[in-house]
Each structure stands twice: as C-alpha cells, then as structure tokens.
Design a protein around this motif. Sequence first.
Motif, PDB file in Angstrom:
ATOM      1  N   GLU A 139       0.805  -1.222   0.000  1.00 41.66           N
ATOM      2  CA  GLU A 139       0.000   0.000   0.000  1.00 41.66           C
ATOM      3  C   GLU A 139       0.840   1.275   0.000  1.00 41.66           C
ATOM      4  O   GLU A 139       0.289   2.376  -0.060  1.00 41.66           O
ATOM      5  N   LEU A 140       2.143   1.133   0.065  1.00 38.52           N
ATOM      6  CA  LEU A 140       3.018   2.302   0.021  1.00 38.52           C
ATOM      7  C   LEU A 140       2.953   2.944  -1.365  1.00 38.52           C
ATOM      8  O   LEU A 140       2.964   2.249  -2.389  1.00 38.52           O
ATOM      9  N   GLN A 141       2.881   4.265  -1.404  1.00 35.60           N
ATOM     10  CA  GLN A 141       2.819   4.982  -2.671  1.00 35.60           C
ATOM     11  C   GLN A 141       4.034   4.662  -3.536  1.00 35.60           C
ATOM     12  O   GLN A 141       3.922   4.536  -4.749  1.00 35.60           O
ATOM     13  N   GLY A 142       5.195   4.523  -2.904  1.00 36.41           N
ATOM     14  CA  GLY A 142       6.416   4.207  -3.649  1.00 36.41           C
ATOM     15  C   GLY A 142       6.378   2.843  -4.312  1.00 36.41           C
ATOM     16  O   GLY A 142       7.021   2.637  -5.346  1.00 36.41           O
ATOM     17  N   ILE A 143       5.629   1.916  -3.754  1.00 34.81           N
ATOM     18  CA  ILE A 143       5.464   0.586  -4.369  1.00 34.81           C
ATOM     19  C   ILE A 143       4.387   0.646  -5.449  1.00 34.81           C
ATOM     20  O   ILE A 143       4.554   0.105  -6.543  1.00 34.81           O
ATOM     21  N   ILE A 144       3.286   1.310  -5.138  1.00 34.78           N
ATOM     22  CA  ILE A 144       2.189   1.423  -6.104  1.00 34.78           C
ATOM     23  C   ILE A 144       2.677   2.087  -7.393  1.00 34.78           C
ATOM     24  O   ILE A 144       2.333   1.657  -8.491  1.00 34.78           O
ATOM     25  N   GLU A 145       3.505   3.115  -7.246  1.00 35.80           N
ATOM     26  CA  GLU A 145       3.983   3.871  -8.407  1.00 35.80           C
ATOM     27  C   GLU A 145       5.360   3.413  -8.892  1.00 35.80           C
ATOM     28  O   GLU A 145       6.006   4.101  -9.677  1.00 35.80           O
ATOM     29  N   TRP A 146       5.841   2.250  -8.426  1.00 42.71           N
ATOM     30  CA  TRP A 146       7.190   1.797  -8.751  1.00 42.71           C
ATOM     31  C   TRP A 146       7.393   1.714 -10.261  1.00 42.71           C
ATOM     32  O   TRP A 146       6.607   1.120 -10.985  1.00 42.71           O
ATOM     33  N   ASN A 147       8.475   2.329 -10.716  1.00 35.02           N
ATOM     34  CA  ASN A 147       8.856   2.287 -12.122  1.00 35.02           C
ATOM     35  C   ASN A 147      10.373   2.394 -12.158  1.00 35.02           C
ATOM     36  O   ASN A 147      10.924   3.463 -11.906  1.00 35.02           O
ATOM     37  N   VAL A 148      11.030   1.296 -12.472  1.00 30.84           N
ATOM     38  CA  VAL A 148      12.484   1.260 -12.451  1.00 30.84           C
ATOM     39  C   VAL A 148      13.103   2.242 -13.443  1.00 30.84           C
ATOM     40  O   VAL A 148      14.250   2.656 -13.278  1.00 30.84           O
ATOM     41  N   ALA A 149      12.344   2.653 -14.447  1.00 30.80           N
ATOM     42  CA  ALA A 149      12.850   3.622 -15.427  1.00 30.80           C
ATOM     43  C   ALA A 149      12.927   5.026 -14.839  1.00 30.80           C
ATOM     44  O   ALA A 149      13.597   5.897 -15.390  1.00 30.80           O
ATOM     45  N   ARG A 150      12.247   5.255 -13.721  1.00 26.82           N
ATOM     46  CA  ARG A 150      12.293   6.570 -13.061  1.00 26.82           C
ATOM     47  C   ARG A 150      13.441   6.556 -12.053  1.00 26.82           C
ATOM     48  O   ARG A 150      13.396   5.821 -11.066  1.00 26.82           O
ATOM     49  N   PRO A 151      14.487   7.343 -12.261  1.00 32.49           N
ATOM     50  CA  PRO A 151      15.673   7.293 -11.397  1.00 32.49           C
ATOM     51  C   PRO A 151      15.403   7.584  -9.924  1.00 32.49           C
ATOM     52  O   PRO A 151      16.172   7.168  -9.062  1.00 32.49           O
ATOM     53  N   THR A 152      14.312   8.271  -9.620  1.00 35.59           N
ATOM     54  CA  THR A 152      14.019   8.615  -8.227  1.00 35.59           C
ATOM     55  C   THR A 152      13.112   7.596  -7.522  1.00 35.59           C
ATOM     56  O   THR A 152      12.734   7.804  -6.379  1.00 35.59           O
ATOM     57  N   ALA A 153      12.772   6.497  -8.198  1.00 33.97           N
ATOM     58  CA  ALA A 153      11.815   5.539  -7.635  1.00 33.97           C
ATOM     59  C   ALA A 153      12.272   4.991  -6.275  1.00 33.97           C
ATOM     60  O   ALA A 153      11.497   4.975  -5.312  1.00 33.97           O
ATOM     61  N   LEU A 154      13.514   4.563  -6.180  1.00 35.45           N
ATOM     62  CA  LEU A 154      14.016   4.007  -4.915  1.00 35.45           C
ATOM     63  C   LEU A 154      14.104   5.087  -3.842  1.00 35.45           C
ATOM     64  O   LEU A 154      13.695   4.875  -2.697  1.00 35.45           O
ATOM     65  N   LEU A 155      14.601   6.238  -4.212  1.00 35.33           N
ATOM     66  CA  LEU A 155      14.702   7.348  -3.268  1.00 35.33           C
ATOM     67  C   LEU A 155      13.331   7.707  -2.709  1.00 35.33           C
ATOM     68  O   LEU A 155      13.161   7.876  -1.498  1.00 35.33           O
ATOM     69  N   ARG A 156      12.329   7.829  -3.565  1.00 34.37           N
ATOM     70  CA  ARG A 156      10.968   8.181  -3.112  1.00 34.37           C
ATOM     71  C   ARG A 156      10.403   7.132  -2.159  1.00 34.37           C
ATOM     72  O   ARG A 156       9.780   7.473  -1.154  1.00 34.37           O
ATOM     73  N   LEU A 157      10.622   5.866  -2.474  1.00 30.81           N
ATOM     74  CA  LEU A 157      10.142   4.797  -1.597  1.00 30.81           C
ATOM     75  C   LEU A 157      10.802   4.880  -0.222  1.00 30.81           C
ATOM     76  O   LEU A 157      10.132   4.820   0.810  1.00 30.81           O
ATOM     77  N   LEU A 158      12.110   5.058  -0.201  1.00 29.84           N
ATOM     78  CA  LEU A 158      12.833   5.125   1.075  1.00 29.84           C
ATOM     79  C   LEU A 158      12.484   6.391   1.853  1.00 29.84           C
ATOM     80  O   LEU A 158      12.387   6.357   3.084  1.00 29.84           O
ATOM     81  N   GLU A 159      12.294   7.501   1.158  1.00 32.99           N
ATOM     82  CA  GLU A 159      11.871   8.730   1.838  1.00 32.99           C
ATOM     83  C   GLU A 159      10.495   8.541   2.478  1.00 32.99           C
ATOM     84  O   GLU A 159      10.249   9.016   3.590  1.00 32.99           O
ATOM     85  N   GLU A 160       9.606   7.847   1.782  1.00 35.53           N
ATOM     86  CA  GLU A 160       8.278   7.581   2.335  1.00 35.53           C
ATOM     87  C   GLU A 160       8.377   6.724   3.600  1.00 35.53           C
ATOM     88  O   GLU A 160       7.742   7.013   4.618  1.00 35.53           O
ATOM     89  N   LEU A 161       9.192   5.688   3.563  1.00 35.43           N
ATOM     90  CA  LEU A 161       9.362   4.827   4.735  1.00 35.43           C
ATOM     91  C   LEU A 161      10.027   5.572   5.885  1.00 35.43           C
ATOM     92  O   LEU A 161       9.632   5.414   7.046  1.00 35.43           O
ATOM     93  N   ARG A 162      11.017   6.394   5.571  1.00 38.81           N
ATOM     94  CA  ARG A 162      11.687   7.174   6.610  1.00 38.81           C
ATOM     95  C   ARG A 162      10.710   8.143   7.265  1.00 38.81           C
ATOM     96  O   ARG A 162      10.670   8.275   8.491  1.00 38.81           O
ATOM     97  N   ALA A 163       9.879   8.825   6.470  1.00 41.85           N
ATOM     98  CA  ALA A 163       8.888   9.760   7.012  1.00 41.85           C
ATOM     99  C   ALA A 163       7.879   9.026   7.898  1.00 41.85           C
ATOM    100  O   ALA A 163       7.503   9.519   8.967  1.00 41.85           O
TER     101      ALA A 163
END
Length: 144
Positions: free
Chosen positions: A77-101
């Motif tokens: 249910e994390l937005q970073g997983i729902i919107e995961w796209n390996v072609a987007r260079p910020t995908a991992l960063l956004r997911l980790l920022e969401e988890l950190r927040a």
Amino acid sequence: PLLRTLLRAPGGFFKLAQPFKSSAGARFNDRFTLRVALGTGTVEWTLLLDATRPDAPPDLVFDEGTQGLLQDVRYAELQGIIEWNVARPTALLRLLEELRARLIEAARLDVLAFAEDTLKFEVESVVALCPSAQVRFVDRASML
C-alpha cells in the motif's frame, strides 16, 4: 541510476554499505546494508534488489526497532510501491523517503503516547515551529 540517485540525494539521509551479490550468476550487487539517518542517529536496514528481475521493486528487512514502529504499514500500500517504475531514477529514493517519514511519525506518536504533558508540549511545539525538524527519540526500553 536508482542507486546513484539515492547516494546523491540532498540531505545525505541514506548510505549504502556491504554490497554483495545474492548469487554467483547475478550481474550486479543486489544486496546492501542501508543506513538511514534519523535525528542524531541511524538505523540499519537490509535492501534487497533482485538481479534476475531488475524491474521489480526492492524488499527491505528492517531492524527490530523499526519493524515494531512500522508494524501497521502494509508494503503493497506504500505509494512508492504502487507507483514503482524502475525507469524513473528517483523511484528508490521516493520509496525510502516515504518509509523514513513514516518511521519518524511513528516514533513521534510512540513517544507522545507515553510522555508526560511537559514532554508532549515540547515535542508538539518543535514540530509546529519547524515541521522538518529532526528530533531523536530514544527507545523507552533502553532507559529502564
């Protein structure tokens, strides 16, 4: 690009260490220790990428304290997983920022649940004055 973006992100909240391959046939290192800065300390998670399926979202193994605070978070249910796209260079960063927040907010709520009124007032005042403030919450079990 995912790891490069993560390492170059402003704030320096994420650091990778201990890279290794999950199997001899893996084309690249796909296992890392991830150090996440929180206030004046860090937590360590294990970042698991999949060298056989590089487009798949990563898995994370949390330390015990993080796992307890994030027990109500559903990974799918994390937005970073729902919107995961390996072609987007910020995908991992956004997911980790969401988890950190989410971890920061869970720690704050955990402290407020057990804090005396004066500490609640101090924490709420700091957050109100500066929502981006980094406040280190010490595990109450370690103070006993």
